[in-house]
Design a protein around this motif. Sequence first.
Motif, PDB file in Angstrom:
ATOM      1  N   UNK A  66     -60.014 -14.411 -15.040  1.00  0.00           N
ATOM      2  CA  UNK A  66     -60.596 -15.585 -15.592  1.00  0.00           C
ATOM      3  C   UNK A  66     -62.108 -15.513 -15.657  1.00  0.00           C
ATOM      4  N   UNK A  67     -62.791 -15.564 -16.818  1.00  0.00           N
ATOM      5  CA  UNK A  67     -64.126 -15.222 -16.752  1.00  0.00           C
ATOM      6  C   UNK A  67     -64.880 -16.206 -15.913  1.00  0.00           C
ATOM      7  N   UNK A  68     -64.412 -17.468 -16.256  1.00  0.00           N
ATOM      8  CA  UNK A  68     -65.190 -18.681 -15.465  1.00  0.00           C
ATOM      9  C   UNK A  68     -64.472 -18.938 -14.007  1.00  0.00           C
ATOM     10  N   UNK A  69     -63.716 -18.184 -13.581  1.00  0.00           N
ATOM     11  CA  UNK A  69     -63.115 -18.342 -12.356  1.00  0.00           C
ATOM     12  C   UNK A  69     -63.387 -17.357 -11.252  1.00  0.00           C
ATOM     13  N   UNK A  70     -63.803 -17.718 -10.090  1.00  0.00           N
ATOM     14  CA  UNK A  70     -63.754 -16.623  -9.044  1.00  0.00           C
ATOM     15  C   UNK A  70     -62.371 -16.296  -8.437  1.00  0.00           C
ATOM     16  N   UNK A  71     -62.078 -14.792  -8.142  1.00  0.00           N
ATOM     17  CA  UNK A  71     -60.977 -14.570  -7.645  1.00  0.00           C
ATOM     18  C   UNK A  71     -61.253 -13.782  -6.253  1.00  0.00           C
ATOM     19  N   UNK A  72     -60.804 -15.069  -5.328  1.00  0.00           N
ATOM     20  CA  UNK A  72     -61.179 -14.575  -3.876  1.00  0.00           C
ATOM     21  C   UNK A  72     -59.956 -14.152  -3.221  1.00  0.00           C
ATOM     22  N   UNK A  73     -60.404 -13.338  -2.237  1.00  0.00           N
ATOM     23  CA  UNK A  73     -59.769 -12.494  -1.283  1.00  0.00           C
ATOM     24  C   UNK A  73     -60.078 -13.029   0.086  1.00  0.00           C
ATOM     25  N   UNK A  74     -59.167 -13.667   0.717  1.00  0.00           N
ATOM     26  CA  UNK A  74     -59.597 -14.519   1.742  1.00  0.00           C
ATOM     27  C   UNK A  74     -59.131 -13.948   3.190  1.00  0.00           C
ATOM     28  N   UNK A  75     -59.596 -13.967   4.285  1.00  0.00           N
ATOM     29  CA  UNK A  75     -59.272 -13.548   5.530  1.00  0.00           C
ATOM     30  C   UNK A  75     -59.293 -14.725   6.749  1.00  0.00           C
ATOM     31  N   UNK A  76     -58.320 -14.986   7.473  1.00  0.00           N
ATOM     32  CA  UNK A  76     -58.442 -16.182   8.571  1.00  0.00           C
ATOM     33  C   UNK A  76     -58.039 -15.514   9.858  1.00  0.00           C
ATOM     34  N   UNK A  77     -58.672 -16.041  10.701  1.00  0.00           N
ATOM     35  CA  UNK A  77     -58.352 -15.820  12.267  1.00  0.00           C
ATOM     36  C   UNK A  77     -58.033 -17.068  12.716  1.00  0.00           C
ATOM     37  N   UNK A  78     -56.767 -17.331  13.321  1.00  0.00           N
ATOM     38  CA  UNK A  78     -56.675 -18.599  13.859  1.00  0.00           C
ATOM     39  C   UNK A  78     -56.289 -18.421  15.553  1.00  0.00           C
ATOM     40  N   UNK A  79     -56.880 -19.273  16.042  1.00  0.00           N
ATOM     41  CA  UNK A  79     -56.535 -19.374  17.426  1.00  0.00           C
ATOM     42  C   UNK A  79     -56.853 -20.891  18.108  1.00  0.00           C
ATOM     43  N   UNK A  80     -57.880 -20.863  18.762  1.00  0.00           N
ATOM     44  CA  UNK A  80     -58.228 -22.416  19.148  1.00  0.00           C
ATOM     45  C   UNK A  80     -59.246 -22.748  18.176  1.00  0.00           C
ATOM     46  N   UNK A  81     -58.978 -23.099  16.810  1.00  0.00           N
ATOM     47  CA  UNK A  81     -59.645 -23.164  15.716  1.00  0.00           C
ATOM     48  C   UNK A  81     -59.361 -22.017  14.579  1.00  0.00           C
ATOM     49  N   UNK A  82     -60.511 -21.912  13.762  1.00  0.00           N
ATOM     50  CA  UNK A  82     -60.163 -21.003  12.845  1.00  0.00           C
ATOM     51  C   UNK A  82     -61.543 -20.295  12.519  1.00  0.00           C
ATOM     52  N   UNK A  93     -58.273  -5.756  15.879  1.00  0.00           N
ATOM     53  CA  UNK A  93     -59.289  -5.227  16.815  1.00  0.00           C
ATOM     54  C   UNK A  93     -60.032  -6.444  17.694  1.00  0.00           C
ATOM     55  N   UNK A  94     -60.710  -5.725  18.439  1.00  0.00           N
ATOM     56  CA  UNK A  94     -61.566  -6.738  19.313  1.00  0.00           C
ATOM     57  C   UNK A  94     -62.672  -7.396  18.623  1.00  0.00           C
ATOM     58  N   UNK A  95     -63.340  -8.321  19.018  1.00  0.00           N
ATOM     59  CA  UNK A  95     -64.647  -8.979  18.301  1.00  0.00           C
ATOM     60  C   UNK A  95     -65.736  -7.995  18.421  1.00  0.00           C
ATOM     61  N   UNK A  96     -65.727  -6.973  19.279  1.00  0.00           N
ATOM     62  CA  UNK A  96     -66.814  -6.055  19.479  1.00  0.00           C
ATOM     63  C   UNK A  96     -66.731  -5.134  18.394  1.00  0.00           C
ATOM     64  N   UNK A  97     -65.498  -4.580  18.360  1.00  0.00           N
ATOM     65  CA  UNK A  97     -65.165  -3.596  17.279  1.00  0.00           C
ATOM     66  C   UNK A  97     -65.384  -4.422  15.884  1.00  0.00           C
ATOM     67  N   UNK A  98     -64.880  -5.527  15.424  1.00  0.00           N
ATOM     68  CA  UNK A  98     -65.042  -6.066  14.230  1.00  0.00           C
ATOM     69  C   UNK A  98     -66.722  -6.344  14.086  1.00  0.00           C
ATOM     70  N   UNK A  99     -67.452  -6.321  15.056  1.00  0.00           N
ATOM     71  CA  UNK A  99     -68.802  -6.783  15.093  1.00  0.00           C
ATOM     72  C   UNK A  99     -69.549  -5.218  14.641  1.00  0.00           C
ATOM     73  N   UNK A 100     -68.824  -4.209  14.928  1.00  0.00           N
ATOM     74  CA  UNK A 100     -69.560  -2.903  14.684  1.00  0.00           C
ATOM     75  C   UNK A 100     -69.048  -2.446  13.340  1.00  0.00           C
ATOM     76  N   UNK A 101     -67.953  -2.935  12.816  1.00  0.00           N
ATOM     77  CA  UNK A 101     -67.508  -2.804  11.174  1.00  0.00           C
ATOM     78  C   UNK A 101     -68.592  -3.486  10.442  1.00  0.00           C
ATOM     79  N   UNK A 102     -68.946  -4.840  10.849  1.00  0.00           N
ATOM     80  CA  UNK A 102     -69.810  -5.467  10.017  1.00  0.00           C
ATOM     81  C   UNK A 102     -71.187  -4.854   9.781  1.00  0.00           C
ATOM     82  N   UNK A 133     -66.832 -13.925  13.170  1.00  0.00           N
ATOM     83  CA  UNK A 133     -67.028 -12.354  13.192  1.00  0.00           C
ATOM     84  C   UNK A 133     -65.885 -11.692  12.975  1.00  0.00           C
ATOM     85  N   UNK A 134     -64.622 -12.199  13.661  1.00  0.00           N
ATOM     86  CA  UNK A 134     -63.351 -11.333  13.662  1.00  0.00           C
ATOM     87  C   UNK A 134     -62.808 -11.572  12.192  1.00  0.00           C
TER      88      UNK A 134
END
Length: 887
Positions: free
Chosen positions: A120-136, A204-213, A234-235
Motif C-alpha cells: 500500500x503506497x500510503x502505508x508502512x510495512x513493518x517487520x517487528x522484533x520483540x524481546x520479552x523478559x522483565x519488560x520488553x 544470542x547474548x546482548x554483547x553479540x547483538x551489540x556487535x551485530x548492530x 539492544x537485544x
Amino acid sequence: MAKYTPMMQQYFSIKEQYKDCILLYRLGDFYEMFFDDALTASKVLEIALTGRDCGQEEKAPMCGVPHHAVDNYISKLIENGYKVAICEQIEDPSASKGIVKRDVVRVITPGTVIDQSMLDEKANNYLCCTYLENGFGMSYVDVSTGDLYVTENIDNDNFNLQNEPSYSLFKEEIDKVNPSEIISNSYTNNDLLNSKITCTTNILSAVEYKEIILNHFNVVSLDSFGITENKYAIISLGMLINYLNQTQKISLDHINKIFFYSVGEYLSIDSNTRKNLELIETVKGKRGSGTLYHILDNTQTAMGGRQLKKWIEEPLKNINPINDRLDSVDELYNNVMISNNIKGYLKNVYDIERLISRIVYGNCNGRDLIALKQSVSGLPDFKMEISQLNSKLISSIYTDFDILNDIYELINNSIIEEPPVSIKEGGLIKSGYNCDLDEIKEITISGKSWISELQNTEREKTGIKNLKIGYTRVFGYYIEVTQSYLKSVPEHYIRKQTLANCERYVTPELKEMEAKILNADEQVMKLEYDLFLNIRQYIKEQVKRIQKTAHSIAIIDTLNSLSIAAVKNDYVRPKLNSKGFINIVDGRHPVIERIIKNERFVPNDTYIDNKEHRMSIITGPNMAGKSTYMRQVALIALMTHIGSFVPAKSAEICVLDKIFTRVGASDDLSQGQSTFMVEMSEVSNILNNATENSLLILDEIGRGTSTYDGLSIAWSVVEYITKKIKAKTLFATHYHELSELESKLKSVKNYRILIKEADDKIIFLRKIAEGSVDRSYGIQVANLAGLPNEVVKRANEILIQLDESDINKPFAKRKKDRINDNFQVSLFGKEDSEKSRQNFISENSNDKIYKNFIETSVKNIDINNLTPMKAMTKLNEIIEKAKKLDN
C-alpha cells in the motif's frame, strides 16, 4: 533404489537450509518448485502440477512460473502467509562445467516485501522484533523505506505475559505499529499476534547483538544512538538486524538511522480506542471512507500519506512541538496560494523513499531513475516556495533542504527519457554521455548502414529486385532470394538455409561485417550495463542525503494536507493549556459531518475540567447521538495533539496523556468470552491504566448483565473514577439512577440529549443540555427501526404493566420486598444503607402512598389534550388503581 540426479541433489542441499520457505529454484527462464512446495504452490497459485525425472522411479511433483512474471506469484504466496526463498544461478551457464552453481539470493517474508505492487503506497510495512523478559524491547523497520524505530520498557516487578495491566503497554505498541511480521523470543497471550510471529529460540547474548548492530552501522559505539544502557532494546535490534542479514543477503545501506523513543513519549491510544474512534480503519476493518485519516488526507505523495498516518497513530503530548505544528498549519491555512503551489509541485514527486530502497537493493531499472529525476526536478522551485514561510518547523526544513541537483544532472545526462525495462540489453544510455560508448555505437550504426548499402548494391549487380538482407539471432545476417530468382544467384553466394519459398545465403564480406556489428552490439550492451551500475552506485552512496530530502518533503506534504483539510472542512485552530480543562464550543464530529448529506450536523459544546466538572453523566435514548457526541470530543482532543485544526467554533484542549474509549458491544467466542466479559476486560484495562490526565469515553457500562448487577457495577465505576483516578470522563448510560450521583459527588454533572415527542413518536434534536432524563424511549426507537406494529403495540402494553407492577402489589408485600432488597446498599454504600432503609419505610407509609398516587396518576393529566374517549379510559384506570390500593 536409484540415487537422485545431480540437479535434485543440489536442490535438496539448498532446500535443507530453508525448510520454512517455498523455494523458487531457477531453471532457465522459469522458477520451479518441487515436491511439497509444488503441491502447496500449485493450489495457492492455481497453476498446473506436472512431474520431473529426479532419479527415482516416480517423477518429482513440479510446478513453475516464468521469471519475468515471478513478482505476481510471489505476492500471492506472501498474501497467503508463506515465506519465499529465491534461488538463482550464480554463475554463467555457458562458462560452467557440469551443473550450474545456485544459491538463495533473498528470502521474502511478509515483513521484508519491497515490491511496490505488493505494498500500500500510503502505508508502512513493518517487520517487528520483540524481546520479552522483565519488560520488553521492541524494534521495527520498514525495509521498503529504511525507517527504523527502537523502544523498550522495563518492569522488573510486574511484567508478565498473563498480567493484563503490565502487559498492556506492550500490546499497545504492537497495535500502534501493526506489523505484518513479528520475530520474538516468546509467544504472547494474544492469538491475533501469534499468527504473525516467528518464534526465535536461538537467542544470542546482548554483547553479540551489540556487535551485530555496530557492524551494520559501521560505528564503534552506540552512544550516538542513545541506547547504550538499554539492554532489551539492544537485544531486539540485534535480533532484527541479524534476521535481515540472514534473509536479505545484501548490504542494507538505506537502514542507516535509529529513531529511539520512550514508550510514554506519545499520547497513549489502546487498540480498542483506535478501533472505536476509527482512526485508520473503520470498525469493520475497512480503510478509506469513514476514517479520520480519510478526512485529513490531502497528501500528494506516498511519503506524506505515510507520515500523516504516523502522526495520527502517535499524537504528541508535549505542548511545544504541538504548537510548532499548529503554527505551520496556521501559516499555510492563511496562505492559500502558497499552499496550492506546494500541492502542485508535490504532484510530480514519486515515492522517493521506496525508489532509493530499490536502488540499494540493486533491483531498480532505468525507469526508476527517471522517476527519481522527475521527483527532484522541481525541488529548486519547491524550496523557493517554502522560503516565503516563517513558522519554526518549516523554516528549519528550508534551512537544511537539499535540492539534490547533482542527482538530477547525473540522471538527466545519462539515462534516456523512456528507457527499456531491462538493464542488460542496451538502449538506455544517452549519446554524448560516454565517449567509448559513442565510438562503439558508431561502429554499429555505420555497420548497419553498410549492410543497407550492400543490399542496394547486390540488387543492382544481380538484377534480383526483391533481394533483401535480414538478421536472426540464430543464423545472424543473411541474403534472402525467392524461388523465382534462384537462377540469378551468383556463384560466390554460400547457401545457409532453405525455406519453403526462398533460399538464404551469406558472403565472406557479409560474415566479416556481421562479426564487427555483433561484437559492437555486445560491447554496447556490456558497457551500457556497466555505466548503469556506476550511476546506480553513485546514487546509492547519496542515500542519506536523498532520505533526508524525502523526509522533509513528507513533513511539508503532511502539514499542507492538514491546512487543506482545515480550509475545506471549516476547522479552527485549537488552543492548548496545561490547566487541565477542555472547552469546546460548537464541536462537530469530523467524519460524521462529512458523511451525512440530507441533514445538517448539530454542533455541541463541551466543558470538562479537573475540579467540579470532571465527569459528565449523559442520558438519553438510543440513536439520539450520545455516542457520536462523546467520540467527537475524543477526536477533537486527538486532532489537537497531532497538530491539526479541529471541527468547532472554538476549542481549548488540555494536554492529555491517554485517551480510552469503551463503546459498543462485542464478543470473542474464540476465547470463550461473552459480550459482557469483553466489556469488563476493557473496563479493567481502563481503570488499571488511566490517570488524572487521561480522557475516558465510556458508553453503557454494565448493560450486559442483570439490571441490578449492571447498575451496581456502573455506579461503582463512576465512584472509582471520580474518587481514585480523577480522569476527565464522558459517561453515557441508560441507568437513569446514576443521575443521583450529581448530588453526591461534586465532580459529577448531568447532561441529556434533547428530544421532542409527538404522537407517540420522538424526534432526535441531537443537542446536549444540562439535566437528565428518566426514560430511554426504547420502544419508540424500536418503532423507528421498523419492528412490526403488532410487536410495538404489545411492547407498550407490557411496559405499562411493568410500570404499574409496584402499585398493583399488596402494600405489605411490596414494602417487604423493597426494604429487603440489596438495591439501596449497592447505590449508597454500607454506611448509608440503614439511613436509606429508614427513609424508605417512612416514605412508604399509607399517606405517602396515596400522595404518590395523586402525584403520578392525577396531577400530571393534560386535560387540554384529552379526547372524550381518552378521558374515559384514563378515569377508568385511576378507579382501578384506587381499588387495588385499598386492597
